[in-house]
Design an enzyme around this catalytic site. Structure first.
Site, PDB file in Angstrom:
ATOM      1  N   TYR A 119      45.256  39.856  36.748  1.00  0.00           N
ATOM      2  CA  TYR A 119      43.703  40.055  37.070  1.00  0.00           C
ATOM      3  C   TYR A 119      43.812  41.487  37.790  1.00  0.00           C
ATOM      4  O   TYR A 119      44.145  41.761  38.884  1.00  0.00           O
ATOM      5  CB  TYR A 119      43.298  39.082  38.094  1.00  0.00           C
ATOM      6  CG  TYR A 119      42.969  37.873  37.563  1.00  0.00           C
ATOM      7  CD1 TYR A 119      43.043  37.542  36.016  1.00  0.00           C
ATOM      8  CD2 TYR A 119      42.388  36.590  38.119  1.00  0.00           C
ATOM      9  CE1 TYR A 119      42.751  36.230  35.601  1.00  0.00           C
ATOM     10  CE2 TYR A 119      42.208  35.486  37.763  1.00  0.00           C
ATOM     11  CZ  TYR A 119      42.421  35.101  36.439  1.00  0.00           C
ATOM     12  OH  TYR A 119      41.988  34.168  35.903  1.00  0.00           O
ATOM     13  N   SER A 120      43.107  42.403  37.132  1.00  0.00           N
ATOM     14  CA  SER A 120      43.051  43.844  37.414  1.00  0.00           C
ATOM     15  C   SER A 120      44.541  44.288  37.814  1.00  0.00           C
ATOM     16  O   SER A 120      44.610  45.108  38.851  1.00  0.00           O
ATOM     17  CB  SER A 120      42.381  43.817  38.873  1.00  0.00           C
ATOM     18  OG  SER A 120      40.991  43.803  38.563  1.00  0.00           O
TER      19      SER A 120
END
Length: 344
Positions: free
Chosen positions: A62-63
């Site tokens: 995630y990111s």
């Protein structure tokens, strides 16, 4: 907040979990979901804890790790109040070994997640996807070693097919290793494939469903209706989200939303609250991951608990969202006397 057993384990989790895909916005894909910084993430966690929601789900990709870092910063000083769920397997970094569920990559992924999260253990660690290139014995022995080392409390899988998950369970049982107690799975009123094979497997193997994208990739927010333009702020407006998210026929979606509108009117609840509550009444569901770009969305989703749809309302939603089953499931329905489906 209601607490439920996670599969066949002794571990209890809240009925709702807050997903952190909206934390960071560090890549083009995740920027479409949201971009909460540490201050906003801390506020969302404050509200969650005030309402008994103590579990927070993230993943190393995630990111590109930023979501884990922000979550770690936001829970600093209150680690004992929260439960952390994270995932690994997908590619993070260059190089031939920075992907998959090999011993090399899993150990590295767990160690890096621990650092980003600022903790020395992970409550629930899940394989983010199936790795057909790594032997099941290598995967399950590595996970068991991490559990025995105290770095992971419980293990789960995500985005596995039934045979893949069962193969892992059979190996773990045979050699007395840690077994999967969670299946982080896509499940929604407009995505009911989970019920065909993975739900019966979950019942048989005592694997609790940790539901992701319960609002059908943003389609069941109540803002998308027949003959109306799509809202300006929606992940469905972005190319990447449309490319990687589940595909749904428009007419099918509108039929389900019509039924949701009707039930929402009967209950005085919002469309997403009704959609979430329907999921919370399904067999095997241990927790449903809700997302929130902001405080308003979080409070709205928290309103999905503390009440239940009636049997008649559930049946109405079941009928509107029902779809023909693929083989061999349509054939098995005819042998209901000895092979009953868990959901009609």
């Amino acid at each position: 907040m209601e607490y439920r057993q996670l599969g066949g384990s002794g571990f209890k989790v809240p009925a709702l979990t807050l997903g952190t895909g909206t934390f960071g916005g560090g890549t083009e894909f995740f920027k479409e979901w949201g971009a909460s910084d540490v201050a906003e993430a801390s506020r969302l966690i404050d509200i969650s804890l005030e309402n008994g929601l103590t579990m927070f789900d993230t993943a190393d990709i995630y990111s590109d790790g930023m979501a884990e870092e922000i979550l770690g910063a936001a829970i600093k000083g209150r680690r004992d109040q929260v439960l952390i769920s994270t995932k690994g397997t997908f590619r993070l970094g260059e190089g031939p070994n920075n992907v998959g569920s090999s011993r090399w990559h899993l150990i590295r992924s767990v160690e890096n997640s621990l650092k980003r999260l600022g903790t020395d253990y992970i409550d629930l660690y899940q394989l983010h996807g199936f790795d057909a290139m790594t032997p099941v014995e290598e995967v399950m022995n590595t996970l068991d070693d991490l559990v025995r080392a105290g770095k992971i409390r419980y293990i789960g899988a995500s985005n596995f097919s039934g045979w893949q998950l069962m193969k892992a369970q059979a190996y773990a049982e045979k050699f007395n290793l840690s077994r999967h107690v969670a299946n982080q799975t896509y499940y929604s009123l407009i995505g009911r494939d989970y019920e065909w094979e993975l739900m019966p497997l979950g019942l048989d193997q005592k694997i609790g469903a940790v539901v992701w994208s319960p609002l059908g990739w943003g389609r069941l927010t109540g803002k998308i209706r027949r003959n109306q333009p799509r809202p300006e702020t929606s992940r469905l407006n972005y190319t990447l989200s449309n490319q990687y998210g589940p595909q749904v026929d428009d007419e099918y979606l509108y039929t389900v939303v019509d039924a949701l509108d009707e039930v929402a009117g009967e209950t005085g609840k919002s469309v997403p609250q009704v959609a979430l509550n329907w999921l919370l009444q399904r067999p095997t569901v241990s927790t449903v991951i809700i997302g929130a770009r902001n405080e308003e969305q979080l409070r709205q989703n928290l309103g999905a608990v503390g009440w239940n749809l009636t049997t008649e309302q559930v049946a109405k939603l079941d009928a509107a969202s029902d779809k023909p089953k693929t083989y061999p499931y349509w054939h098995q329905v005819g042998f209901d006397e000895r092979n009953p489906f868990p959901v009609k």
